[in-house]
Design an enzyme around this catalytic site. Structure first.
Site, PDB file in Angstrom:
ATOM      1  N   HIS A 238       0.805  -1.218   0.000  1.00  5.15           N
ATOM      2  CA  HIS A 238       0.000   0.000   0.000  1.00  5.15           C
ATOM      3  C   HIS A 238       0.852   1.288   0.000  1.00  5.15           C
ATOM      4  CE1 HIS A 238      -3.426  -2.573   1.116  1.00  5.15           C
ATOM      5  NE2 HIS A 238      -2.728  -3.033   2.130  1.00  5.15           N
TER       6      HIS A 238
HETATM    7  O1  RIB Z   1      -4.971  -0.023   4.950  1.00  2.00           O
HETATM    8  C1  RIB Z   1      -3.584   0.002   4.678  1.00  2.00           C
HETATM    9  C2  RIB Z   1      -2.935   1.106   5.437  1.00  2.00           C
HETATM   10  O2  RIB Z   1      -3.118   0.903   6.836  1.00  2.00           O
HETATM   11  C3  RIB Z   1      -1.406   1.153   5.243  1.00  2.00           C
HETATM   12  O3  RIB Z   1      -0.962   2.475   5.409  1.00  2.00           O
HETATM   13  C4  RIB Z   1      -0.898   0.316   6.367  1.00  2.00           C
HETATM   14  O4  RIB Z   1       0.439   0.661   6.749  1.00  2.00           O
HETATM   15  C5  RIB Z   1      -1.855   0.688   7.466  1.00  2.00           C
HETATM   16  O5  RIB Z   1      -1.384   1.899   8.045  1.00  2.00           O
END
Ligand code: RIB
Ligand code: CA
Length: 309
Positions: A238
């Site tokens: 992500h």
């Molecule tokens: O949903 C994914 C996000 O939430 C990413 O930033 C992960 O590191 C968590 O913070």
């Protein structure tokens, strides 16, 4: 020309890959890392951020600790995913230097007061940014751009429609989306296209240097692979999408649209309501990304991680 950025994050495995990628990218002038509660408590995210800058050979990059809980709600963490340490699979040497004395929100406010060229890369719950904009509302319009990983179009990873960073502190997200700063939102529907598949893990190990090894160690977790959800074997990466967008926006597609954050409904709390087809007539307040060239993304990450030696 380098881009001055502040990386606000909750390391966290994907935050760690994002920070290392940024530190391996000379186009980015990382002014500081600001740590926030999220994947694991602030008591871990802040020292993790210090350990990451020192692992990257950049001990001079300051780390500021920020908010240790959401604006109005109890903290929620994702230890099941990231491990107690927050960096499951990777154990960088402990940091030698402490975090800075100034609170993250104070650093953000003072930096924005001094410059209108700063990009905020937000990789965790938006509590630090919301605190800064509440403390000094005038600085929101001085932000060059906020590029944030969060939300999604009709998808969620905490509830059917809410993504972790937004769900954990929806009031903070609401403040940020209303603040008037130019926003690029990279939601789950985009980041779920960016899977650390076994061939990509192998490329990190073979060509990514020590940081590539660390990234592969964190993401080589077949027990968590979910081909039914993501379409193939591998975990979504992500947060580095935020850094990749700053380096190579051509790897992404998206459109300007209005985004609102649900802060009341128990059913849809934390949903980013993305007006993709302009049905409300409300002015766009964000560029919402919808696609990423996953091969190009991983080639970029591998090349930048390798620069850290
Ligand atoms: O949903 C994914 C996000 O939430 C990413 O930033 C992960 O590191 C968590 O913070
Ligand atoms: Ca994160």
């Amino acid at each position: 020309m380098t881009t001055p950025i502040i990386i606000d994050c909750d390391p966290g495995q994907d935050d760690a890959v994002a920070v290392l990628t940024a530190l391996g990218s000379p186009e980015l002038d990382v002014l500081a890392i600001t740590a926030v509660h999220g994947n694991v408590p602030l008591a871990r995210t802040a020292p993790n951020a210090r350990a990451l800058v020192e692992f990257a050979g950049r001990p001079e990059v300051p780390v500021h600790a920020g908010c240790d809980r959401p604006l109005r709600r109890p903290a929620i963490h994702a230890v099941r995913i990231h491990g107690e340490s927050g960096l499951r699979g990777f154990e960088p040497p402990p940091a030698r230097r402490p975090v800075e004395a100034a609170h993250a929100a104070e650093f953000i406010v003072e930096t924005l007061k001094a410059s209108e060229d700063v990009v905020l890369a937000a990789l965790g719950p938006l509590t630090n940014l919301a605190s800064a904009f509440t403390w000094a509302p005038e600085v929101a319009k001085r932000v060059k751009q906020i590029v944030l990983m969060g939300g999604g179009r009709g998808v969620g990873n905490v509830t059917p429609v809410a993504e972790f960073n937004i769900y954990v502190d929806p009031e903070a997200a609401d403040i940020v989306f209303r603040a008037g700063a130019p926003i690029v939102m990279i939601g789950l529907d985009t980041t779920w296209q960016a899977l650390a598949t076994p061939p990509r893990l192998a490329a990190w190990r073979k060509k990514g240097g020590k940081a590539g090894q660390a990234a592969a160690a964190m993401y080589d977790n077949p027990a968590r692979f979910d081909a039914k959800r993501y379409g193939e074997e591998g975990l979504p990466l992500h947060d580095p999408c935020v850094i990749a967008y700053l380096l190579r926006p051509d790897l992404f597609d998206g459109r300007h649209c209005h985004v609102a954050v649900e802060t009341g409904s128990p059913l849809t709390l934390g949903q980013t309501v993305v007006d993709w087809w302009g049905t409300t007539g409300q002015a766009a307040n964000a560029t919402v990304l919808s696609r990423v060239d996953a091969d190009g993304y991983f080639r970029l990450l591998t090349e930048r991680l390798a620069r850290l030696g």
